[in-house]
Design an enzyme around this catalytic site. Structure first.
Site, PDB file in Angstrom:
ATOM      1  N   CYS A 101      10.142 -17.195  24.299  1.00 39.02           N
ATOM      2  CA  CYS A 101      10.014 -17.288  25.765  1.00 39.02           C
ATOM      3  C   CYS A 101      10.845 -18.448  26.283  1.00 39.02           C
ATOM      4  O   CYS A 101      11.490 -18.352  27.326  1.00 39.02           O
ATOM      5  CB  CYS A 101       8.554 -17.466  26.163  1.00 39.02           C
ATOM      6  SG  CYS A 101       7.587 -15.966  25.937  1.00 39.02           S
ATOM      7  N   ASP A 128      -5.022  -6.050   8.621  1.00 37.87           N
ATOM      8  CA  ASP A 128      -3.621  -5.925   9.007  1.00 37.87           C
ATOM      9  C   ASP A 128      -3.557  -5.015  10.216  1.00 37.87           C
ATOM     10  O   ASP A 128      -4.431  -4.157  10.407  1.00 37.87           O
ATOM     11  CB  ASP A 128      -2.799  -5.315   7.867  1.00 37.87           C
ATOM     12  CG  ASP A 128      -3.123  -3.862   7.653  1.00 37.87           C
ATOM     13  OD1 ASP A 128      -2.521  -3.005   8.323  1.00 37.87           O
ATOM     14  OD2 ASP A 128      -4.024  -3.565   6.825  1.00 37.87           O
ATOM     15  N   ASP A 137       0.849  -1.187   0.000  1.00 38.11           N
ATOM     16  CA  ASP A 137       0.000   0.000   0.000  1.00 38.11           C
ATOM     17  C   ASP A 137       0.887   1.241   0.000  1.00 38.11           C
ATOM     18  O   ASP A 137       2.115   1.139  -0.077  1.00 38.11           O
ATOM     19  CB  ASP A 137      -1.004  -0.016   1.164  1.00 38.11           C
ATOM     20  CG  ASP A 137      -0.416   0.444   2.483  1.00 38.11           C
ATOM     21  OD1 ASP A 137       0.831   0.558   2.590  1.00 38.11           O
ATOM     22  OD2 ASP A 137      -1.189   0.698   3.418  1.00 38.11           O
ATOM     23  N   CYS A 167       4.702 -20.259  28.557  1.00 38.40           N
ATOM     24  CA  CYS A 167       4.506 -19.957  27.131  1.00 38.40           C
ATOM     25  C   CYS A 167       5.321 -20.914  26.266  1.00 38.40           C
ATOM     26  O   CYS A 167       6.506 -21.121  26.513  1.00 38.40           O
ATOM     27  CB  CYS A 167       4.912 -18.512  26.827  1.00 38.40           C
ATOM     28  SG  CYS A 167       4.815 -18.142  25.067  1.00 38.40           S
ATOM     29  N   CYS A 180       6.138 -20.478  23.154  1.00 37.05           N
ATOM     30  CA  CYS A 180       6.802 -19.881  21.996  1.00 37.05           C
ATOM     31  C   CYS A 180       8.319 -19.977  22.138  1.00 37.05           C
ATOM     32  O   CYS A 180       8.865 -19.966  23.242  1.00 37.05           O
ATOM     33  CB  CYS A 180       6.323 -18.450  21.748  1.00 37.05           C
ATOM     34  SG  CYS A 180       7.292 -17.143  22.490  1.00 37.05           S
ATOM     35  N   HIS A 233       6.390 -12.326  20.466  1.00 35.65           N
ATOM     36  CA  HIS A 233       5.633 -13.247  21.324  1.00 35.65           C
ATOM     37  C   HIS A 233       4.145 -12.906  21.268  1.00 35.65           C
ATOM     38  O   HIS A 233       3.304 -13.784  21.115  1.00 35.65           O
ATOM     39  CB  HIS A 233       6.151 -13.185  22.774  1.00 35.65           C
ATOM     40  CG  HIS A 233       5.108 -13.554  23.787  1.00 35.65           C
ATOM     41  ND1 HIS A 233       4.884 -14.859  24.170  1.00 35.65           N
ATOM     42  CD2 HIS A 233       4.189 -12.796  24.449  1.00 35.65           C
ATOM     43  CE1 HIS A 233       3.876 -14.881  25.041  1.00 35.65           C
ATOM     44  NE2 HIS A 233       3.441 -13.645  25.220  1.00 35.65           N
TER      45      HIS A 233
END
Lengths: 367, 406
Positions: B369, B254, B93, B364, B366, B391
């Site tokens: 982490c 978005d 954009d 967590c 992820c 995260h």
């Protein structure tokens, strides 16, 4: 641990005119027990106190890393201003030959409970170095120091300004020295070492187009700016065609193949635009910062991913040749796609103008 | 429902040294760094959105890309530059926020098409001009003349954009940008864009709207929307309303908000599936401008600040290794906070206590982490803050996955 004691340090008393200075060595780890840094500030009545800026932590980290590296050495002396509680004791008598220096002992009263402003010594020069030693992961690190007994604060302040008023080294000299250094370098210089090394090779490469052309302290006849070349090399090393030869782990690289890659491309530039290449930047935008950098981007655009041995080929040569109709290195007008026109020398060494020129050239080589 | 992450050169350096807070001296920005889609799995978004204004700059200077980076983006194309996997899509954009104060957008249709084409985007949004104002349906307030003008500009540019894209044989999917100031005006824009031939339409300028206002607009758009038209919400991230939005034809959106909350929000910095925590502020003595000024003026002792900063980091790490108590950490944090915060500012200590006693990073899954432990909950410097943002993106991804659309 006793927090009040006397530190006795072997020292040399040196007479300078009416004043005396003391040369000695002291463990940098112990320095802060009796020496403080006088920070500049205004007291409650707005009077100026102290004279030093805060510690520059990134700078300290750099020195600290160096101190923790192998074979570290800190040869220049710290400068301390003592108050009258520090005294010099000697049993030696002045010799006939040398009458300006006497060996003896410097006696410094240490009281670790004293606040900074009451400590018997102030660090006039070397606060970053002494902080680095304080923080370093070392058991001890003796340093050379020079002390003087200060009459008052004004005396300290003037000494502080005197020792800190030297000019930094000129950039050109640093660039020239970098390739020939070994061991640990501060991060900003470590990054510059490879580009500087490449530049030196280009300037001394008898078969190359840049031979003797780059201006530097030891190559005063060159007329292409060293900063323009360095910028072009850094861009290519970090974002362009030379990245492939670089070792991201330690910042080193395959310099021979980089030189070959650069030589092959820039010889085509030199051959294609032989008149513009010969002239100094005043008379040619090609050897000017804008031309060097924009053509560097053309090189990246045409040869990124190519091996050094393949750069010298017809495809690249023809692409460079294809630039002839759009270039106005030494006369005429630059005509940009949006209709804007500039005289040949209307382009400056600014990011915007470099971008404008780069856009024009990169598009031209791909059409 | 597709979620695009807007690029703003947000990367982390995998070789950053957290103990000494140092980059490798040889690190090359962007090139040696990694994006969220390389740092965590599963990839926390379906694609990325890249603005021309971020890459090329607009009115106010040079954009976020250096010239060499920009050249490499053009050379490699957006997919290779961002090292995107096949599954990710790309949309371009103009970054209308960057020229919001101008009378007209500073770009020409041809140069925008050239930008999308040269970078190889999957989709590209027409040039639009943001209208900042909202009038609810039942109100009699008249729109400002500038709003009408901006809507007209956006529609004209969309028409030229589509025509030029077709003429040039553009390889990307053209997306029409709709601007409005309320339900009817958005519906008008959408109707016009459909008439021009757009199948996919991005709704702009909705960032300040409340969710019920967005819904009111979507309902009005429903009246005119073709059955196969797809809507994109620019800059909107309302997970709670996403299922509802989907029923009104929204297929993508978005937003950077969960990412930015990691370091912009006053308290909701670290997200979990059901909650949000305040990150623990341990500013860098040599990096925090307010603290630097206090030190320079002599009102805070630098030595004291450094000692307090180090004590906090040590205590936090020991706490994470279960070597020290919560009380000790809070004492260290309080000592540093009292130096950094003026007497007027409110303390974060109570919020920290909750963060530390729940220690959400321990649970967590992820990768960040797991690797960095408590470091990710420390509000300090861009390497920690952006990792926490990454995260948060993984948490958003999981929330999105649990929604049902259809």
């Amino acid at each position: 641990m006793a927090d009040r004691y006397e530190l006795r340090l072997p020292a040399l008393e040196v007479r300078q005119g009416d004043r005396k200075i003391y040369c000695f060595a002291v463990d940098g780890k112990k320095l802060h027990s009796f020496a403080a840094v006088s920070r500049v500030r205004r007291d409650d009545d707005s009077n100026l106190q102290g004279y030093q800026r805060p510690e520059v932590l990134s700078h300290i980290r750099g020195i600290r890393r160096y101190l923790e590296s192998d074979n570290a050495m800190l040869p220049n002396a710290l400068v301390l201003a003592f108050d009258e509680n520090v005294r010099f004791e000697t049993g030696a008598r002045r010799k006939d030959g040398v009458d300006y220096s006497v060996p003896g002992e410097l006696v410094i009263p240490v009281d670790e409970s004293l606040p900074d402003e009451d400590k018997p010594a102030l660090i006039v020069d070397g606060q970053q170095r002494s902080a680095a030693i304080r923080d370093a992961d070392l058991v001890e690190f003796p340093v050379a120091a020079v002390g003087f007994i200060a009459d008052n604060h004004d005396d300290q302040r003037s000494q502080f300004i005197l020792v800190n008023s030297t000019k930094p080294l000129p950039k050109g000299l640093i660039h020239e020295l970098l390739p020939e250094t070994s061991g640990h370098l501060p991060p900003a210089y470590a990054r510059k070492r490879l580009p500087a090394q490449l530049m030196t090779r280009l300037n001394t490469d008898g078969q190359g187009p840049f031979y003797g052309r780059i201006a530097s302290p030891t190559s005063p006849d060159g007329n292409i700016k060293d900063t323009a070349i360095l910028r072009m090399l850094e861009h290519s090393l970090f974002e362009g065609a030379l990245y492939q030869y670089r070792n991201p782990e330690d910042g080193s690289g395959d310099v021979d193949r980089m030189v070959q890659h650069l030589r092959s491309f820039w010889i085509m530039v030199k051959d294609t635009f032989s008149d513009a290449w010969r002239l100094p930047p005043r008379q040619s935008r090609l050897t000017h910062g804008a031309g060097i950098q924009a053509m560097g981007f053309v090189m990246d655009s045409l040869t990124d991913g190519m091996q050094a041995e393949e750069v010298d080929c017809d495809a690249v040569r023809n692409a460079v040749l294809g630039l002839m109709p759009v270039t106005a290195w030494t006369s005429g007008m630059w005509r940009f796609p949006d209709g804007e026109q500039r005289r040949w020398n209307g382009l400056q060494n600014t990011p915007n103008d470099i971008r404008l020129l780069t856009d024009l050239l990169v598009r031209a080589v791909h059409n | 429902m597709k979620f695009y992450f807007p690029d703003s050169q947000d990367l982390v350096s995998p070789t950053y040294d957290f103990v000494n807070d140092e980059y490798s001296p040889y690190r090359v920005r962007q090139r040696d760094d990694v994006y969220a889609h390389q740092a965590v799995t599963p990839i926390p978004y379906d694609g990325i959105l890249v603005s021309k204004a971020v890459v090329d700059g607009s009115m106010k200077g040079a954009g976020k890309y250096s010239t060499p980076q920009r050249e490499r983006l053009y050379r490699l194309g957006v997919r290779n530059f961002f090292r995107l996997p096949e599954t990710c899509s790309t949309i371009g954009d103009c970054g209308a926020f960057n020229y919001i104060d101008e009378e007209r957008p500073p770009y020409e249709v041809d140069e925008v098409i050239d930008f999308y084409g040269r970078c190889g985007f999957d989709a590209g949004i027409s040039i639009d001009h943001i209208i900042f104002g909202y009038i609810p349906q039942e109100s009699d307030t008249e729109p400002e003349p500038a709003w009408l003008e901006r809507q007209q500009i956006s529609l004209e540019l969309a028409e030229n954009f589509l025509a030029a894209a077709k003429k040039n044989g553009a390889c990307f999917e053209p997306v029409g940008a709709a601007q409005g100031w309320g339900p009817d005006s958005y519906a008008h824009s959408v109707a016009q864009l459909q008439k021009m031939g757009y199948r996919r339409i991005a709704l702009g300028g909705m960032v300040p709207l409340k969710s019920h206002e967005i819904l009111a607009c979507l309902r009005a758009i429903d009246e005119v929307r073709n059955h196969d038209a797809e809507l994109h919400l620019l800059g909107i991230n309302r997970v709670d309303s996403m299922e509802q939005f989907a029923r009104h034809g929204v297929t993508s959106f978005d937003s950077t908000s969960v990412f930015r909350q990691a370091f912009m929000d006053d308290r909701n910095n670290y997200h979990t599936a059901t909650d949000a925590y305040t990150a623990i502020r341990v500013p860098q003595v040599d990096g925090n401008p307010a603290l630097k000024r206090l030190i320079l003026s002599g009102s805070v002792s630098q030595a004291e600040a450094i000692t307090a900063e180090r004590a906090c980091l040590r205590a936090l790490r020991e706490f994470d290794g279960e070597e020290t108590s919560l009380e000790d950490v809070l004492t260290a944090l309080q000592a540093y906070e009292s130096l950094v915060l003026g007497p007027k500012k409110k303390s974060y200590l109570a919020l920290y206590e909750r963060t530390l006693s729940d220690a959400p990073w321990r649970a967590c899954p992820c990768a960040l982490c797991e690797k960095h432990g408590i470091e990710i909950a420390i509000f300090r410097g861009s390497e920690r803050n952006k990792r926490r943002g990454f995260h948060n993106l993984t948490v958003l991804e999981a929330k999105m996955r649990s929604l049902t659309f259809g």
